[in-house]
Enzyme design. Structure first.
Site, PDB file in Angstrom:
ATOM      1  CG  ASP A  73      -7.842   5.411 -16.056  1.00 50.19           C
ATOM      2  OD1 ASP A  73      -8.238   6.519 -16.488  1.00 50.19           O
ATOM      3  OD2 ASP A  73      -8.582   4.598 -15.473  1.00 50.19           O
ATOM      4  CD  GLU A 100      -7.183   3.547  -8.017  1.00 46.75           C
ATOM      5  OE1 GLU A 100      -8.054   2.774  -7.527  1.00 46.75           O
ATOM      6  OE2 GLU A 100      -6.416   3.207  -8.922  1.00 46.75           O
TER       7      GLU A 100
HETATM    8  C1  6LC Z   1      -4.542  -0.386  -6.217  1.00 48.92           C
HETATM    9  C2  6LC Z   1      -3.840  -1.197  -5.451  1.00 48.92           C
HETATM   10  C3  6LC Z   1      -2.462  -0.855  -4.920  1.00 48.92           C
HETATM   11  O1  6LC Z   1      -2.560  -0.868  -3.496  1.00 48.92           O
HETATM   12  C4  6LC Z   1      -1.462  -1.941  -5.280  1.00 48.92           C
HETATM   13  O2  6LC Z   1      -0.207  -1.388  -5.522  1.00 48.92           O
HETATM   14  C5  6LC Z   1      -1.489  -2.852  -4.062  1.00 48.92           C
HETATM   15  O3  6LC Z   1      -0.268  -3.571  -3.898  1.00 48.92           O
HETATM   16  C6  6LC Z   1      -1.706  -1.862  -2.935  1.00 48.92           C
HETATM   17  N1  6LC Z   1      -2.450  -2.416  -1.787  1.00 48.92           N
HETATM   18  C7  6LC Z   1      -3.649  -3.029  -1.807  1.00 48.92           C
HETATM   19  N2  6LC Z   1      -4.027  -3.411  -0.568  1.00 48.92           N
HETATM   20  C8  6LC Z   1      -3.038  -3.006   0.264  1.00 48.92           C
HETATM   21  C9  6LC Z   1      -2.837  -3.122   1.666  1.00 48.92           C
HETATM   22  N3  6LC Z   1      -3.734  -3.731   2.432  1.00 48.92           N
HETATM   23  N4  6LC Z   1      -1.721  -2.606   2.201  1.00 48.92           N
HETATM   24  C10 6LC Z   1      -0.788  -2.001   1.395  1.00 48.92           C
HETATM   25  N5  6LC Z   1      -0.912  -1.878   0.061  1.00 48.92           N
HETATM   26  C11 6LC Z   1      -2.018  -2.371  -0.499  1.00 48.92           C
HETATM   27  C12 6LC Z   1      -5.891  -0.866  -6.628  1.00 48.92           C
HETATM   28  N6  6LC Z   1      -6.429   0.004  -7.589  1.00 48.92           N
HETATM   29  C13 6LC Z   1      -7.163  -0.416  -8.584  1.00 48.92           C
HETATM   30  N7  6LC Z   1      -7.566  -1.654  -8.670  1.00 48.92           N
HETATM   31  N8  6LC Z   1      -7.468   0.498  -9.453  1.00 48.92           N
END
Ligand code: 6LC
Length: 406
Positions: free
Chosen positions: A98, A191
């Site tokens: 994207d 993001e």
């Molecule tokens: C993007 C999400 C990314 O952020 C994905 O690689 C996920 O494993 C990480 N992520 C989400 N929540 C946490 C958290 N609490 N701690 C560490 N990493 C996290 C989402 N972007 C879109 N949906 N575009």
């Protein structure tokens, strides 16, 4: 012949309330956490006809659980499933491909490179580390903490090395909620946006990290976000899923239409790309989030219909803004709406149960509420209320709740 009232005739099922609910209006049934309710009928996925101590009314389905003990071991954040999906390349490929999204983050780094010098940055949910790598290559922060909970973090570490950024970028594998850092950060970039802005509720993790790790006066990127809504036509989707049953192969299949409504219009349609000419009015920002403060997840709208058409539903998308840290610098915006290049989020379509003819000058006013599912914390229900005022007709009122996804 199928018995239409089958559901109502079945014996009521016992449910337990997971949290308090205050009834709005006499049709709804209020209850407190732990109350045992008898569910008599499930006329929609969202609202069930239930009874508590002889009082009867509609109760929100997502507040109820059949057996309190049954799900105790389940993780309401569904982290295994959630982080499992980010442990493979499919979603990262989608996000990296994207260009609007990825280039916007690059532009933010480039246009603020002077201000990033010697700063401490956290990239929360760094995935493959693209934003951290932009920071290291295009600016000179003292350190970037790249935080990623999924197993992708192991590969990200390798990518950081491969691109010669290991002096600056430290990859930390773990959830933001359990993060330990040696210092507070100057900039928290992430993001986190999901479909319809909030789906996945990663924003919650970002706000928690903000409260724990952002120094006083530190910067959030994005700095603000807005959810935008427009009433729209959706002729081809309506024909494909609903009008289809009118006369396929010369036969009357209309008895299947209530099923079609249930199956195709109960949940919103992700991955909708609205043609700007299908917008029945100018769009309106219904929820504005300032990333430095806590806000309501609800908002009001008033649309003025600009041309005659068929009101099939509402389309939603979002924008996020990145404030500039440079003197006189411009805010950078990522716009996922129909007048910008399509992004992987596309737009989200909420179909009404029945299309409504509207005319230039009509007004559509109402409100939208995004309510977190009290059990499945990455899910939510979007409720829309609307009133159409038309010069030719009396006003029409409607309301519909859309689970996303549970
Ligand atoms: C993007 C999400 C990314 O952020 C994905 O690689 C996920 O494993 C990480 N992520 C989400 N929540 C946490 C958290 N609490 N701690 C560490 N990493 C996290 C989402 N972007 C879109 N949906 N575009």
């Amino acid at each position: 012949m199928q018995a239409e009232k089958e559901e109502e005739e079945a014996s009521p099922e016992e449910y337990v309330a997971l949290c308090d609910f205050t009834a709005r209006g006499s049709e709804q049934l209020g209850f407190s956490t732990g109350d045992k309710l008898l569910v008599h009928a499930k006329p929609s996925a969202d609202w069930w006809w239930a009874e508590l101590q002889g009082v009867i009314g509609y109760a929100p389905a997502s507040y109820l659980r059949q057996d309190a003990a049954e799900d105790e071991d389940e993780d309401p954040w569904q982290d295994d499933e959630y982080f499992g999906s980010y442990g493979t390349l499919r979603l990262h490929l989608e996000m990296l491909s994207d260009r609007s999204r990825t280039e916007t983050y690059r532009q933010v780094i480039v246009s603020n490179s002077a201000s990033l010098r010697n700063k401490v940055v956290m990239d929360l949910g760094c995935g493959t580390g693209i934003i951290s790598l932009f920071c290291a290559q295009l600016a000179q922060p003292s350190v970037v903490y790249a935080v990623e909970a999924s197993s992708m973090a192991e590969h990200t570490r390798q990518l950081v090395k491969q691109n010669g950024c290991e002096e600056v970028v430290t990859v930390l594998q773990g959830r933001a909620e359990e993060l330990e850092l040696p210092e507070q950060v100057d900039i928290l970039v992430s993001e986190w946006m999901g479909n319809c802005l909030l789906f996945e509720f990663m924003v919650e993790s970002v706000l928690l990290a903000r409260d724990r790790w952002l120094r006083d006066g530190g910067v959030m990127w994005p700095s603000s976000a807005a959810l935008t809504l427009v009433p729209c036509q959706a002729d081809s989707y309506y024909s494909e899923k609903m009008a289809f049953w009118e006369r396929p192969y010369g036969l009357d299949f209309t008895p299947l239409q209530p099923l079609a409504q249930q199956e195709f219009f109960t949940k919103p349609k992700f991955s909708h790309l609205i043609d700007p000419k299908d917008c029945l009015s100018a769009p309106c920002d219904v929820i504005c989030l300032n990333m430095y403060t806590v806000q309501e997840m609800e908002g009001e709208f008033k649309f003025c219909v600009v041309k005659p058409g068929v009101f099939h539903g509402f389309t939603a998308w979002f924008t996020v803004q990145f404030e500039s840290l440079e003197a006189g610098g411009a805010t950078v915006e990522l716009d996922t709406g129909p007048n910008s290049d399509p992004t992987h989020w596309k737009q989200t379509l909420f179909m009404l149960d029945k299309p409504i003819h509207v005319y230039g000058g009509d007004s559509i006013r109402g409100n939208i509420v995004l309510r977190r599912n009290p059990v499945w914390r990455r899910h939510m229900t979007v409720t829309l209320h609307w009133t159409i005022n038309s010069s030719s007709d009396n006003c029409q009122v409607g309301t519909k709740s859309f689970p996303m996804w549970k």
